[in-house]
Design a protein around this motif. Structure first.
Motif, short mmCIF file in Angstrom:
data_model
loop_
_atom_site.label_atom_id
_atom_site.label_comp_id
_atom_site.label_asym_id
_atom_site.label_seq_id
_atom_site.Cartn_x
_atom_site.Cartn_y
_atom_site.Cartn_z
N UNK A 47 3.66 5.92 -3.17
CA UNK A 47 4.86 6.61 -3.64
C UNK A 47 5.01 6.49 -5.15
N UNK A 48 4.71 5.30 -5.69
CA UNK A 48 4.85 5.12 -7.13
C UNK A 48 3.81 5.92 -7.90
N UNK A 49 2.59 6.01 -7.38
CA UNK A 49 1.59 6.87 -8.02
C UNK A 49 2.01 8.32 -7.94
N UNK A 50 2.64 8.73 -6.84
CA UNK A 50 3.05 10.12 -6.67
C UNK A 50 4.14 10.51 -7.67
N UNK A 51 5.02 9.59 -8.01
CA UNK A 51 6.12 9.91 -8.91
C UNK A 51 5.79 9.88 -10.37
N UNK A 52 4.63 9.38 -10.72
CA UNK A 52 4.26 9.27 -12.13
C UNK A 52 4.17 10.66 -12.73
N UNK A 53 4.69 10.95 -13.89
CA UNK A 53 5.16 10.12 -15.00
C UNK A 53 6.66 9.85 -15.01
N UNK A 54 7.40 10.17 -13.96
CA UNK A 54 8.82 9.84 -13.83
C UNK A 54 9.70 10.47 -14.90
N UNK A 55 9.33 11.62 -15.43
CA UNK A 55 10.19 12.27 -16.42
C UNK A 55 10.96 13.45 -15.82
N UNK A 112 9.82 16.68 5.76
CA UNK A 112 8.61 16.58 6.58
C UNK A 112 7.39 16.14 5.78
N UNK A 113 7.42 16.31 4.47
CA UNK A 113 6.26 15.95 3.64
C UNK A 113 6.39 14.57 3.01
N UNK A 114 7.43 13.82 3.35
CA UNK A 114 7.67 12.57 2.63
C UNK A 114 6.86 11.39 3.16
N UNK A 115 6.38 11.45 4.40
CA UNK A 115 5.56 10.34 4.93
C UNK A 115 4.43 10.90 5.75
N UNK A 116 3.23 10.43 5.56
CA UNK A 116 2.78 9.47 4.56
C UNK A 116 2.76 10.12 3.18
N UNK A 117 2.83 9.31 2.13
CA UNK A 117 2.79 9.88 0.79
C UNK A 117 1.49 10.64 0.59
N UNK A 118 1.61 11.88 0.18
CA UNK A 118 0.41 12.70 -0.03
C UNK A 118 0.68 13.72 -1.11
N UNK A 119 -0.34 14.46 -1.46
CA UNK A 119 -0.21 15.46 -2.51
C UNK A 119 0.66 16.63 -2.07
N UNK A 136 0.83 -1.20 0.00
CA UNK A 136 0.00 0.00 0.00
C UNK A 136 0.87 1.26 0.00
N UNK A 137 1.87 1.30 0.86
CA UNK A 137 2.68 2.52 0.98
C UNK A 137 3.54 2.74 -0.27
N UNK A 138 4.18 1.69 -0.78
CA UNK A 138 4.99 1.84 -1.98
C UNK A 138 4.13 2.20 -3.18
N UNK A 139 2.90 1.67 -3.25
CA UNK A 139 2.00 2.04 -4.34
C UNK A 139 1.71 3.53 -4.33
N UNK A 152 -5.57 13.16 -5.63
CA UNK A 152 -6.60 12.49 -4.83
C UNK A 152 -6.26 11.02 -4.59
N UNK A 153 -5.76 10.35 -5.62
CA UNK A 153 -5.40 8.93 -5.49
C UNK A 153 -4.23 8.77 -4.51
N UNK A 154 -3.22 9.64 -4.63
CA UNK A 154 -2.06 9.55 -3.73
C UNK A 154 -2.49 9.82 -2.29
N UNK A 155 -3.35 10.82 -2.08
CA UNK A 155 -3.85 11.09 -0.72
C UNK A 155 -4.62 9.89 -0.17
N UNK A 156 -5.49 9.32 -0.99
CA UNK A 156 -6.31 8.19 -0.55
C UNK A 156 -5.44 6.99 -0.18
N UNK A 157 -4.56 6.60 -1.09
CA UNK A 157 -3.73 5.42 -0.83
C UNK A 157 -2.72 5.70 0.29
#
Length: 197
Positions: free
Chosen positions: A77-85, A143-150, A72-75, A169-174
């Motif tokens: 973070x991975x959603x937050x980093x998208x699109x990784x460019x 200070x903003x790195x955990x929990x993953x949020x917007x 759940x937590x890594x998901x 919204x997805x990053x905040x929810x997950x």
């Protein structure tokens, strides 16, 4: 054999956001492992010494629980980093110094005449300007790195850098679901340890 199963499930969970087909690949690998172990149990292996079920209990209680929380937590973070460019739109137009047609070398070396990787790029007057921004949120330790949020997506002025509103919204929810799951699992395990004493 528990290590093989644990390794497969952990890798499936860890990369599930980036590679959802991994669940099917993992299911196939676990099925093959099951039938190979069943064949070996009845035809190849000799009788094992009596070890008990401590390894199975430990895996079920601790390893798989930690893997589920990590999923759940890594998901998030991975959603937050998208699109990784690592490009953030500055919402400004490119300056006159950048307007024109340029040759960009994407590989090889222009010193050796390797034009196979030369690409022509044309920048018009109305082209947006981009700058570098670090989208690798998993390894930011602030200070903003955990929990993953917007909040990882905002600059000093509070403006959004790269995430869309739906992505935020997805990053905040997950992310907050993962934090809640972590708290519940930790409290349950703590209660379990206290109860055993």
């Amino acid at each position: 054999r528990y290590t093989t199963v644990t390794k497969l499930v952990f890798l499936c969970f860890f990369f599930s956001t980036l590679y959802p087909v991994g669940f099917f690949v993992c299911a196939i690998a676990l099925t093959i492992t099951y039938f190979v172990d069943k064949f070996c149990l009845f035809r190849v292996w000799k009788k094992a010494p009596p070890l008990g079920n401590e390894i199975a209990d430990f895996s079920r209680k601790y390893l798989y629980t930690v893997m589920l929380v990590a999923l759940v937590i890594v998901s998030a973070y991975q959603f937050a980093g998208f699109p990784y460019d690592n490009l953030c739109d500055t919402h400004e137009m490119a300056g006159n110094d950048y307007v024109g047609t340029f040759t960009v070398y994407t590989g090889g070396s222009k010193n050796y005449g390797d034009d196979a990787h030369a690409v022509q790029v044309t920048i018009a007057n109305n082209t947006s300007s981009f700058n570098f921004c670090n989208m690798n949120c998993m390894y930011k330790f602030d200070r903003d790195s955990f929990p993953p949020s917007s909040s990882m997506n905002q600059d000093k002025n509070g403006d959004s850098l790269w995430m869309t509103e739906t992505q935020e919204n997805i990053v905040d929810l997950i992310g907050f679901y993962g934090l809640g799951l972590l708290i519940v699992v930790a409290a349950y395990r703590l209660f379990d340890v206290i109860k055993e004493r």
